[in-house]
Motif scaffolding. Sequence first.
Motif, short mmCIF file in Angstrom:
data_model
loop_
_atom_site.label_atom_id
_atom_site.label_comp_id
_atom_site.label_asym_id
_atom_site.label_seq_id
_atom_site.Cartn_x
_atom_site.Cartn_y
_atom_site.Cartn_z
N THR A 94 4.66 3.77 -13.94
CA THR A 94 5.53 3.72 -11.89
C THR A 94 6.35 3.15 -12.67
O THR A 94 6.63 1.96 -13.44
N LEU A 142 8.12 1.50 -10.34
CA LEU A 142 8.39 0.02 -8.63
C LEU A 142 7.94 -0.79 -10.79
O LEU A 142 8.13 -1.81 -10.64
N GLU A 172 10.12 -2.60 -12.92
CA GLU A 172 10.93 -3.05 -12.22
C GLU A 172 10.49 -4.73 -11.65
O GLU A 172 11.32 -5.34 -11.81
N THR A 218 4.90 3.79 -4.77
CA THR A 218 5.87 4.06 -5.33
C THR A 218 7.43 2.77 -3.95
O THR A 218 8.05 3.36 -3.42
N ASP A 219 6.31 2.28 -3.29
CA ASP A 219 7.32 1.32 -2.44
C ASP A 219 6.21 -0.09 -2.39
O ASP A 219 5.27 -0.06 -2.66
N ILE A 220 7.11 -1.32 -2.36
CA ILE A 220 6.98 -1.94 -2.54
C ILE A 220 6.02 -3.26 -2.27
O ILE A 220 5.28 -3.90 -2.39
N THR A 262 6.79 -9.65 -6.24
CA THR A 262 6.32 -8.79 -4.97
C THR A 262 7.06 -8.90 -3.42
O THR A 262 7.37 -8.24 -2.49
N SER A 278 10.40 -8.65 -2.75
CA SER A 278 10.87 -8.28 -2.72
C SER A 278 10.98 -7.22 -1.43
O SER A 278 12.04 -6.10 -1.00
#
Length: 187
Positions: A32, A34, A37, A63-65, A175, A178
């Motif tokens: 991913t 994410l 990143e 896909t979601d933090i 995380t 974020s």
Amino acid sequence: MESSSRVSLFFLLLGIAVGLAFYSLAATATETKLVREVCRNTTSVRYSDCLEALNNPRADNITDIRDLAFLSLDLAIANSSEAVRFLHDQITHASPELEPVLKLCYTDLESSYTDFLVAVPDLKGDPMIANYDVFVALDGVNFCRNNMQEANVSIPEVERRCAHVQLFVRICDTTTNSVLTTYGRGH
């Protein structure tokens, strides 16, 4: 075996190897965007160590933090729990010289474990508090290292576990921060 059979077998095996390589690359790509990143933004940690720490089948579809923050906390809890179990086992077999420092490290890393545990419900309610919980988990690592230094002992397996807990502190700091940046304090 005939020469043409060997060539056919060679190309069959080559085709399978190439197919597996492309499959592996595709699976790595779903590591991913994410995760990549987060690992790029995690300070004081090697990128490859971060990727390895977050290498988990649950991460493939995230896909979601927020979801990645919960996964990173789950992994941190599992990792610090293993460190605490290891120290508990070491205490029972320790020499009289090492027992006091092992007991201190046990308490220190148990504190880190508890900080990660507390961060989970805090992440649901207030990511800023969860981020603080994670940051404080670093204290257990630092106290354990200081206790070993003051006792003038080097215990590589304890240091290795401290390094792993520290790795997860850094990742979870990224995380949870974020989540805070993306969604604000109360989401």
